[in-house]
Scaffold this motif. Structure first.
Motif: not given
Length: 192
Positions: A103-109
């Motif tokens: 849902h956000e870029l932080e899902s990549f992390y």
């Protein structure tokens, strides 16, 4: 002629991520000498959508390919992507690559907790990768809040993106949306 991959992103944290990833991607694909990249940062998703068409129409550098990256947030991924593709077509750039972070870029992390551990100098975080929600980080509704929680508030959007992205494994991330982004960028880089 040097090809340029132009990224249009909604926030500075995405710029930081790309600054760490792109040199590695260009190096691993053997294109560090014949492909350049540029990141255009907007002030949020509304600003991105409002100015996208004008920026694409105004781009004059030949041999450029465009990648638009936006968070899904609480919207419908397919609707967001379709809207962005329509804006690209209206600008006469129907071959743009649109990628939505779920849902956000932080899902990549969250998909690479070893990178979070290394980037933020934490211990023991990578062991959580086996837990269900970190095996499928794209299903976490608020990845940024989850990242803040599990890092004891050490994660901050821009500085955290810069620190973590340097350690992201390009070939072993649990985030499907990250993997789709990387594969799409590789195709653009290698496309003649």
């Amino acid at each position: 002629m040097t090809k340029t991959v132009v990224f249009l992103v909604e926030e500075p944290s995405a710029e930081q991520m790309l600054a760490a990833l792109m040199p590695r991607l260009l190096e691993t694909t053997g294109n560090s000498n014949n492909v350049a990249y540029k990141v255009l940062v907007f002030q949020g998703k509304s600003d991105l959508e409002k100015k996208l068409c004008r920026r694409l129409k105004g781009w004059r550098k030949p041999a450029s390919r465009f990648v638009i990256i936006r968070d899904q947030d609480s919207g419908d991924c397919r609707v967001i992507k379709e809207k962005l593709l329509q804006l690209c077509q209206a600008a006469g750039k129907s071959d743009c690559l649109v990628r939505i972070a779920c849902h956000e870029l932080e899902s990549f992390y969250l998909g690479d907790l070893a990178a979070v551990e290394a980037g933020l100098s934490l211990n023991g975080l990578s062991q959580r990768q086996r837990q269900k929600k970190y095996r499928t980080p794209d299903s976490v509704a608020s990845p940024s809040q989850e990242l803040i929680r599990i890092t004891g508030r050490r994660y901050q959007k821009v500085a955290g993106s810069r620190a973590i992205s340097r350690h992201l494994d390009l070939d072993n991330n649990k985030s499907h949306s990250f993997n789709v982004l990387i594969e799409g960028i590789k195709r653009l880089i290698e496309d003649k």
